[in-house]
Scaffold this active site. Structure first.
Site, PDB file in Angstrom:
ATOM      1  N   ARG A 238      20.168  20.270  10.156  1.00 33.01           N
ATOM      2  CA  ARG A 238      19.193  20.018  11.222  1.00 33.01           C
ATOM      3  C   ARG A 238      19.935  19.517  12.449  1.00 33.01           C
ATOM      4  O   ARG A 238      20.955  18.823  12.336  1.00 33.01           O
ATOM      5  CB  ARG A 238      18.152  18.995  10.792  1.00 33.01           C
ATOM      6  CG  ARG A 238      17.479  19.283   9.474  1.00 33.01           C
ATOM      7  CD  ARG A 238      16.668  20.557   9.503  1.00 33.01           C
ATOM      8  NE  ARG A 238      15.452  20.428  10.287  1.00 33.01           N
ATOM      9  CZ  ARG A 238      14.634  21.441  10.551  1.00 33.01           C
ATOM     10  NH1 ARG A 238      14.938  22.650  10.117  1.00 33.01           N
ATOM     11  NH2 ARG A 238      13.541  21.257  11.258  1.00 33.01           N
ATOM     12  N   HIS A 286      20.187  29.145  15.108  1.00 32.13           N
ATOM     13  CA  HIS A 286      19.343  28.624  14.023  1.00 32.13           C
ATOM     14  C   HIS A 286      18.862  29.767  13.114  1.00 32.13           C
ATOM     15  O   HIS A 286      17.682  29.859  12.778  1.00 32.13           O
ATOM     16  CB  HIS A 286      18.147  27.848  14.582  1.00 32.13           C
ATOM     17  CG  HIS A 286      17.571  26.874  13.576  1.00 32.13           C
ATOM     18  ND1 HIS A 286      16.940  25.705  13.949  1.00 32.13           N
ATOM     19  CD2 HIS A 286      17.538  26.888  12.216  1.00 32.13           C
ATOM     20  CE1 HIS A 286      16.537  25.053  12.868  1.00 32.13           C
ATOM     21  NE2 HIS A 286      16.896  25.764  11.808  1.00 32.13           N
TER      22      HIS A 286
END
Length: 323
Positions: A238, A286
């Protein structure tokens, strides 16, 4: 006439092809053929009929509107954004844990460990400058890869790296045992783990305890005695795990030799970010383990069937731990 009790609502806020709400609706209609599936907002749906919600980045307060909701299914691996909603109903939250996502993450980790191991940044730079100047290449066994986070994703990546011949270690909050992997746990095990790590792979969940854990203090503890010359960071967990100012400074002063970054605190990554053009950094948008609608929709459908049959839900988030 009232709709069946098992109505499923989809709350999906995407912005990319993979998170197209209509694409997800099509998949859920196929696997939930006997169950009403609504893509919200939908003015024809009475919120009181909703028993299940499959969500991706719902807006704060949206889920509180469903008084009879029983289970929330998070369509991605990370649940930090979801549980940050103070109005979130106190219900079971089921996280994604499917082989498809796990294998995609393992592909990503192996790809980028190999990229740094095989000196790809240097070789691509040489190609652009038309330089035929190969350097000595060391074997995989000369490199120690340390994985932070030994859940489904970390454990699978560790197994793949081990097969390739890397020395593999892992660190987790609680004790884990993986054959052929040196496992460390808890705060007492963090420093010994870092001191033997040349390439650090971070797959941790984002919690209050792990926010900005990838900072100068931690990165300075990585092993510098390897053919790489300086340690490498791969963060596919993350964005909030990394202190980006300190990470950038570590790249600039040689504390880190290179980094692969798939996640950032602000996404999409702002165009003015120095990470875009940093010669030591590989960036991906991502997409390390893009969620597959087919696999995930089937997973959710099975979980709903289990729940309605009185069976235990799988992979329920521990709200105390945050994952």
């Amino acid at each position: 006439m009232s709709r069946p009790r098992g109505t499923l609502a989809l709350l999906i806020h995407g912005g990319t092809d993979n998170w197209s709400p209509e694409r997800w609706k099509t998949r859920f209609d196929a696997v939930c053929a006997d169950r009403p599936v609504f893509l919200l907002p939908d003015e024809t749906l009475d919120p009181a009929e909703v028993r299940y919600a499959a969500v991706w980045k719902p807006r704060p307060g949206e889920l509180a509107a469903f008084a009879n909701l029983r289970v929330i299914f998070n369509l991605g691996a990370g649940v930090d954004a979801l549980i940050a909603d103070a109005s979130l109903p106190k219900l079971p939250i089921v996280r994604v844990a499917v082989d498809d996502l796990t294998k995609r993450m393992t592909e990503y980790v192996v790809l980028h460990v190999l990229a740094h191991h095989r000196q790809e940044i240097y070789l691509r730079e040489s190609q652009r400058e038309k330089r035929w100047e190969p350097k000595t290449q060391w074997p995989a066994g000369a490199i120690s890869v340390g994985i932070m986070g030994l859940g489904n994703l970390g454990a699978d990546a560790a197994e793949a790296l081990k097969i390739l011949g890397f020395k593999v270690s892992g660190w987790s909050r609680s004790e884990k045992n993986i054959s052929g992997v040196s496992c460390f746990h808890g705060m007492d095990g963090l420093a010994p783990f870092l001191k033997k790590t040349n390439i650090l792979v971070c797959l941790l969940p984002l919690t209050a305890e792990t926010r900005h854990i990838l900072n100068r203090s931690l990165l300075s503890m990585l092993d510098r005695d390897s053919p790489l010359g300086a340690p490498v960071l791969i963060n596919a967990g993350r964005g909030g795990l990394q202190n980006e100012a300190e990470l950038l400074a570590c790249l600039n002063d040689g504390t880190l030799g290179a980094a692969t970054l798939d996640v950032f605190e602000t996404e999409p990554l702002p165009k003015e970010s120095p990470f875009w053009t940093h010669r030591k950094v590989l960036i991906t948008p991502h997409n390390a383990a893009d969620t597959d609608p087919d696999a995930i929709s089937k997973y959710v459908a099975v979980q709903i069937e289990r729940h309605e049959a009185g069976q235990t839900l799988q992979n329920v988030v521990d709200m105390r731990r945050g994952y």
